[in-house]
Design a protein around this motif. Sequence first.
Motif, PDB file in Angstrom:
ATOM      1  N   VAL A 165       0.841  -1.206   0.000  1.00 13.03           N
ATOM      2  CA  VAL A 165       0.000   0.000   0.000  1.00 13.03           C
ATOM      3  C   VAL A 165       0.872   1.251   0.000  1.00 13.03           C
ATOM      4  CG1 VAL A 165      -1.650   1.346   1.361  1.00 13.03           C
ATOM      5  CG2 VAL A 165      -1.979  -1.105   1.085  1.00 13.03           C
ATOM      6  N   ARG A 166       1.885   1.252   0.834  1.00  7.52           N
ATOM      7  CA  ARG A 166       2.773   2.417   0.932  1.00  7.52           C
ATOM      8  C   ARG A 166       3.476   2.680  -0.399  1.00  7.52           C
ATOM      9  NH1 ARG A 166       7.884   3.583   2.028  1.00  7.52           N
ATOM     10  NH2 ARG A 166       8.573   1.443   2.244  1.00  7.52           N
ATOM     11  N   ARG A 167       4.053   1.642  -0.978  1.00  6.36           N
ATOM     12  CA  ARG A 167       4.786   1.815  -2.241  1.00  6.36           C
ATOM     13  C   ARG A 167       3.844   2.085  -3.412  1.00  6.36           C
ATOM     14  NH1 ARG A 167      10.412  -0.510  -2.583  1.00  6.36           N
ATOM     15  NH2 ARG A 167      10.990  -0.957  -0.436  1.00  6.36           N
ATOM     16  N   PHE A 168       2.666   1.488  -3.380  1.00  5.56           N
ATOM     17  CA  PHE A 168       1.695   1.728  -4.449  1.00  5.56           C
ATOM     18  C   PHE A 168       1.257   3.188  -4.441  1.00  5.56           C
ATOM     19  CE2 PHE A 168      -2.774   1.803  -5.893  1.00  5.56           C
ATOM     20  CZ  PHE A 168      -2.573   1.389  -7.201  1.00  5.56           C
ATOM     21  N   ALA A 169       0.962   3.734  -3.276  1.00  6.86           N
ATOM     22  CA  ALA A 169       0.542   5.139  -3.188  1.00  6.86           C
ATOM     23  C   ALA A 169       1.640   6.066  -3.721  1.00  6.86           C
ATOM     24  CB  ALA A 169       0.197   5.492  -1.745  1.00  6.86           C
ATOM     25  N   ARG A 170       2.876   5.801  -3.333  1.00  2.33           N
ATOM     26  CA  ARG A 170       3.997   6.617  -3.829  1.00  2.33           C
ATOM     27  C   ARG A 170       4.148   6.497  -5.341  1.00  2.33           C
ATOM     28  NH1 ARG A 170       8.781   5.640   0.601  1.00  2.33           N
ATOM     29  NH2 ARG A 170       7.894   6.954   2.223  1.00  2.33           N
ATOM     30  N   MET A 171       3.995   5.276  -5.855  1.00  2.00           N
ATOM     31  CA  MET A 171       4.161   5.049  -7.286  1.00  2.00           C
ATOM     32  C   MET A 171       3.056   5.735  -8.078  1.00  2.00           C
ATOM     33  SD  MET A 171       6.139   3.833  -9.582  1.00  2.00           S
ATOM     34  CE  MET A 171       7.260   3.250  -8.362  1.00  2.00           C
ATOM     35  N   ILE A 172       1.831   5.695  -7.595  1.00  2.00           N
ATOM     36  CA  ILE A 172       0.719   6.352  -8.290  1.00  2.00           C
ATOM     37  C   ILE A 172       0.950   7.864  -8.342  1.00  2.00           C
ATOM     38  CG2 ILE A 172      -1.749   6.914  -8.103  1.00  2.00           C
ATOM     39  CD1 ILE A 172      -1.130   4.138  -9.276  1.00  2.00           C
ATOM     40  N   LEU A 175       3.823   8.433 -10.901  1.00  2.12           N
ATOM     41  CA  LEU A 175       3.506   8.169 -12.303  1.00  2.12           C
ATOM     42  C   LEU A 175       2.348   9.000 -12.844  1.00  2.12           C
ATOM     43  CD1 LEU A 175       3.797   4.265 -12.357  1.00  2.12           C
ATOM     44  CD2 LEU A 175       5.448   5.936 -13.200  1.00  2.12           C
ATOM     45  N   PHE A 176       1.306   9.155 -12.043  1.00  2.00           N
ATOM     46  CA  PHE A 176       0.088   9.776 -12.550  1.00  2.00           C
ATOM     47  C   PHE A 176      -0.278  11.084 -11.845  1.00  2.00           C
ATOM     48  CE2 PHE A 176      -0.360   5.118 -13.023  1.00  2.00           C
ATOM     49  CZ  PHE A 176      -0.349   5.056 -14.405  1.00  2.00           C
ATOM     50  N   GLY A 177       0.526  11.521 -10.916  1.00  2.00           N
ATOM     51  CA  GLY A 177       0.207  12.706 -10.125  1.00  2.00           C
ATOM     52  C   GLY A 177       0.072  13.967 -10.952  1.00  2.00           C
ATOM     53  N   THR A 178       0.980  14.179 -11.896  1.00  2.00           N
ATOM     54  CA  THR A 178       0.928  15.408 -12.698  1.00  2.00           C
ATOM     55  C   THR A 178      -0.297  15.437 -13.604  1.00  2.00           C
ATOM     56  OG1 THR A 178       2.327  14.380 -14.371  1.00  2.00           O
ATOM     57  CG2 THR A 178       3.424  15.700 -12.685  1.00  2.00           C
ATOM     58  N   THR A 179      -0.791  14.276 -13.994  1.00  2.00           N
ATOM     59  CA  THR A 179      -1.951  14.217 -14.884  1.00  2.00           C
ATOM     60  C   THR A 179      -3.274  14.249 -14.124  1.00  2.00           C
ATOM     61  OG1 THR A 179      -0.652  12.860 -16.388  1.00  2.00           O
ATOM     62  CG2 THR A 179      -3.025  12.891 -16.740  1.00  2.00           C
ATOM     63  N   TYR A 180      -3.363  13.450 -13.046  1.00  2.00           N
ATOM     64  CA  TYR A 180      -4.657  13.251 -12.402  1.00  2.00           C
ATOM     65  C   TYR A 180      -4.797  13.896 -11.025  1.00  2.00           C
ATOM     66  CZ  TYR A 180      -5.235   9.840 -16.095  1.00  2.00           C
ATOM     67  OH  TYR A 180      -5.326   9.235 -17.311  1.00  2.00           O
ATOM     68  N   LEU A 181      -3.716  14.196 -10.373  1.00  2.00           N
ATOM     69  CA  LEU A 181      -3.811  14.768  -9.033  1.00  2.00           C
ATOM     70  C   LEU A 181      -3.600  16.273  -9.066  1.00  2.00           C
ATOM     71  CD1 LEU A 181      -1.832  12.067  -7.034  1.00  2.00           C
ATOM     72  CD2 LEU A 181      -4.289  12.290  -7.280  1.00  2.00           C
ATOM     73  N   GLN A 182      -4.521  16.960  -9.716  1.00  2.00           N
ATOM     74  CA  GLN A 182      -4.468  18.414  -9.778  1.00  2.00           C
ATOM     75  C   GLN A 182      -5.892  18.969  -9.714  1.00  2.00           C
ATOM     76  OE1 GLN A 182      -3.018  19.758 -13.609  1.00  2.00           O
ATOM     77  NE2 GLN A 182      -3.328  17.724 -14.462  1.00  2.00           N
TER      78      GLN A 182
END
Length: 193
Positions: A165-172, A175-182
């Motif tokens: 869970v910890r590594r998956f959250a960091r990886m998401i 990888l996808f933070g600039t696209t989807y986490l805004q």
Amino acid sequence: MSSRDELVDVDLSDSSRSDDSDLDELLQGDEVEATILLLSVKELEDRVQLLNRRRGSVIGRNHIQRNRLLDHEQLMEDCFAELPTYPPHLFCRRYRMRRSLFVKIAKACEANSNYFKQRRNVAGVMGFSPFQKISTAMRVIVYGIPADYTDEYLRIGEDTTTESVRRFARMIIKLFGTTYLQAPNEDDTKRWR
């Protein structure tokens, strides 16, 4: 004193000198041995500290033999085969996303992180597959279940689940933070209406 007595005296003095030097060598040898012993003790203390800090097998902890490959095959048959046991609508209900999106996320995590690659451990046993680790992380995130709950179906222990869970959250985020986490823009708000 005869020359013979002088010779004996000389030999005695030479032997006492050699005894002193032998004694000095022994004492120095003892100092070296004591230093080596102290270094060995220091090294053992350092190892004990590392053992206390490191992750992995813990002395005295019970090991549960899990058949990781069989569990991987079961997961793939249930959810990711061409004709899976569970149809697409059940997959969406369980994972809160389409199967194609899940596979895309799993492949991206596997490509960008050694943790999510299936590898052999030190004992030569194959580790968990990326689909197993990401499935357990998703179940914990989606359902908010305790980490040890995933052991019933996916056969992954609490420590591995927590780390996944910890590594998956960091990886998401990576990888996808600039696209989807805004924050949503005007186009996004129009699309959602």
